[in-house]
Write an enzyme that holds these catalytic residues in place. Sequence first.
Site, mmCIF file in Angstrom:
data_model
loop_
_atom_site.group_PDB
_atom_site.id
_atom_site.type_symbol
_atom_site.label_atom_id
_atom_site.label_comp_id
_atom_site.label_asym_id
_atom_site.label_seq_id
_atom_site.Cartn_x
_atom_site.Cartn_y
_atom_site.Cartn_z
ATOM 1 N N PRO A 70 -8.425 -1.094 -20.564
ATOM 2 C CA PRO A 70 -7.575 -1.621 -20.637
ATOM 3 C C PRO A 70 -6.423 -1.925 -20.156
ATOM 4 C CG PRO A 70 -8.811 -2.268 -22.905
ATOM 5 C CD PRO A 70 -10.003 -0.723 -21.772
ATOM 6 N N TYR A 71 -6.032 -0.118 -20.840
ATOM 7 C CA TYR A 71 -4.122 -0.046 -20.397
ATOM 8 C C TYR A 71 -4.567 0.268 -18.963
ATOM 9 C CZ TYR A 71 0.265 1.787 -21.179
ATOM 10 O OH TYR A 71 1.611 2.366 -20.898
ATOM 11 N N SER A 72 -5.273 1.480 -18.879
ATOM 12 C CA SER A 72 -5.536 1.990 -17.462
ATOM 13 C C SER A 72 -5.104 0.924 -16.559
ATOM 14 C CB SER A 72 -6.419 3.161 -17.180
ATOM 15 O OG SER A 72 -6.290 3.965 -18.437
#
Length: 164
Positions: A70-72
Site C-alpha cells: 500500500p505505501y509503496s
Amino acid sequence: MINVKHVPEANTNLSGEMMDLLFKTNVTSVFNVCRLSAELMAKNSPDSNGQRGVIINKSHRLAFNSSLAPYSMSQAAIIGMTLPMARDFKDLGVRVNSIATGFYRYQIPFMKGAQFQKFLSMMAFPYSLGSEDTFYHLCEKIVTNPYMNGEVVKLDGAVNTSFF
C-alpha cells in the site's frame, strides 16, 4: 534482517478503506496541491527562460523496491505523476520534479543501538541517514537548473530496501 513489527498491518491490511485513505492522504492531496500551485504560479511574471515556477514533490525510495504494497504504491503514484504533470504544465512555464528520499532519523525513531547500526550497514557510503541539509541542497539544485524537468531523483544513500 530488520524487524518491521512496528507496521504489522502494512503487509496484511489491504482493505479498500485503508487504500482509499492512504491514496487520499499521499496521492490525491499531492495532486491537488500541484494543480492549485501551478494555477497560482501561472500568474507569475516569467523569468528570462519563460519559467514561472517549480514544483518539487517528495516521494520515498520504497516506491522502487519494497514489499509494503500500500505505501509503496502510493509513493510510486507520486513518482508516476511527475513526468505527465511536467508535460501538462509546460505551457504555464511550470517545471515539475520529484525527489525520492531514503531514510531520515525522524522516520525511524524506534531503532536504537545495535538495531540502528545494522540498519546503517545496509547503506552504501557514507553509511548515514539523510538530513534536511541534503534534501534542501538538492531542492536548490533543481530550482536553479532550468533544464531539469519531469525528473525523479533518488536521494537515498543507495540504501537496500529489499527487506521491507
